[in-house]
Design a protein around this motif. Structure first.
Motif, short mmCIF file in Angstrom:
data_model
loop_
_atom_site.label_atom_id
_atom_site.label_comp_id
_atom_site.label_asym_id
_atom_site.label_seq_id
_atom_site.Cartn_x
_atom_site.Cartn_y
_atom_site.Cartn_z
N LEU A 75 36.83 53.10 11.32
CA LEU A 75 35.45 52.61 11.33
C LEU A 75 35.13 51.72 10.13
N SER A 76 35.66 52.04 8.95
CA SER A 76 35.34 51.32 7.72
C SER A 76 35.89 49.90 7.72
N GLU A 77 35.05 48.93 7.42
CA GLU A 77 35.50 47.54 7.34
C GLU A 77 36.47 47.33 6.18
N GLN A 78 36.18 47.99 5.06
CA GLN A 78 37.07 47.86 3.90
C GLN A 78 38.46 48.43 4.20
N ALA A 79 38.49 49.62 4.79
CA ALA A 79 39.78 50.23 5.13
C ALA A 79 40.50 49.40 6.18
N MET A 80 39.74 48.81 7.09
CA MET A 80 40.34 48.01 8.16
C MET A 80 41.16 46.84 7.59
N GLY A 81 40.68 46.26 6.50
CA GLY A 81 41.42 45.17 5.87
C GLY A 81 42.79 45.62 5.39
N TYR A 82 42.84 46.80 4.78
CA TYR A 82 44.12 47.35 4.32
C TYR A 82 45.01 47.74 5.50
N LEU A 83 44.40 48.30 6.53
CA LEU A 83 45.14 48.70 7.71
C LEU A 83 45.87 47.51 8.34
N LYS A 84 45.17 46.42 8.49
CA LYS A 84 45.77 45.22 9.08
C LYS A 84 46.87 44.66 8.18
N ARG A 85 46.59 44.63 6.89
CA ARG A 85 47.56 44.09 5.95
C ARG A 85 48.82 44.94 5.90
N ASN A 86 48.64 46.27 5.91
CA ASN A 86 49.79 47.16 5.85
C ASN A 86 50.63 47.10 7.11
N SER A 87 49.98 46.88 8.23
CA SER A 87 50.72 46.74 9.48
C SER A 87 51.63 45.52 9.42
#
Length: 283
Positions: free
Chosen positions: A145-157
């Motif tokens: 849900l978090s936009e901030q976490a989403m940025g890391y999630l995409k980058r880590n993928s």
């Protein structure tokens, strides 16, 4: 110029003076990052450039002020992968590797070679990405849900070469769960700290996102919501795996039983604490 040994000792004293636990470990991690060497103290008398000295002093200052070491370094290892982390995302912890072990065990036992897996409250993506790396044929969904976490999630993928399905969604909404059917496995490390635990957090943990830590007064709000609304997203005999806090296993078991999960098994983390549960839906 100062030598490596001089600034190394000075950095440890600064952290100790500011009440930072494991000061020597933290300084060594910072030195390894700055010098890009596994053993930066192999050459203790070597002079440190002004640029690197400034970099070290800046990182030590941030750590002495309570910023998490992992945020300062910008990344942290989990399982066999490295994940980018920073403000707004929960730091991957060794305890959570128990969840990976649970899922891999289930896949071996059931001979699941291309399981359909949903990772709820994915955060940095450490669970979803690790499972995709370990089970390349798996169809993995990472919900956050978090936009901030989403940025890391995409980058880590991208950094880990993991082709997972990243979805911005509130996993506590029934409409989200209704989008998923016939899942083999649901895995989640939801917020589970109690109100009392939130008041007693170490300064560096307070820097991590509140929404990834606080699980309600008794820490179990997410389990009470996730169990009923996601149960029907699983296949018959599908598995639900979750992490929880120390001493919460009896209440988690009760919640799973009340929502018609069976064959509930607990696993301990490396510290011997009951850390995860794996349960199944009825056939």
């Amino acid at each position: 110029m100062v030598s490596r040994s001089n600034i190394y000792r000075e950095a440890i004293e600064i952290l100790k003076g500011n009440g930072i636990p494991d000061s020597e470990f933290d300084v060594m991690c910072i030195f390894q990052d700055v010098f890009e060497e596994r053993n930066p103290m192999f050459l203790p008398l070597e002079n440190v450039s002004e640029e690197r000295e400034d970099q070290i002093r800046g990182m030590i200052k941030r750590r002495s002020e309570g910023e998490p070491l992992q945020y300062i370094l910008g990344e942290w290892d989990f399982w066999n992968c490295t994940f980018k982390v920073g403000e707004g995302v929960l730091i991957p912890r060794p305890d959570t590797e128990t969840l990976i072990e649970n899922v891999l065990k289930i896949c071996r036992r059931k001979n699941l070679r291309s399981p359909k897996i949903a990772d709820l409250c994915s955060g940095s993506g450490c669970i979803a990405i690790t499972l995709k790396k370990e089970i390349p044929a798996a169809e993995v969904y990472a919900l956050e849900l978090s936009e901030q976490a989403m940025g890391y999630l995409k980058r880590n993928s991208e950094l880990n070469g993991a082709d997972i399905n990243i979805i911005a969604a509130d996993v506590l909404e029934e409409s989200t769960a209704e989008e998923f059917r016939e899942l083999d496995i649901i895995v989640t490390n939801p917020p589970y700290l109690t109100a009392e635990e939130m008041n007693e957090l170490q300064p560096e943990v307070r820097r991590e996102p509140y929404m990834a830590l606080f699980g309600g007064k008794d820490g179990l709000d997410f389990y009470r919501r996730l169990a009923p609304i996601w149960r029907d997203s699983l296949k018959k005999g599908g598995s639900f795996c979750c992490e929880f806090g120390m001493g919460q296993h009896d209440e988690v078991k009760k919640i799973l039983h009340e929502n018609h999960f069976i064959n509930i098994e607990f696993s301990k983390d490396a510290g011997g604490i009951i850390r995860t549960a794996a349960a199944e839906t009825e056939e």
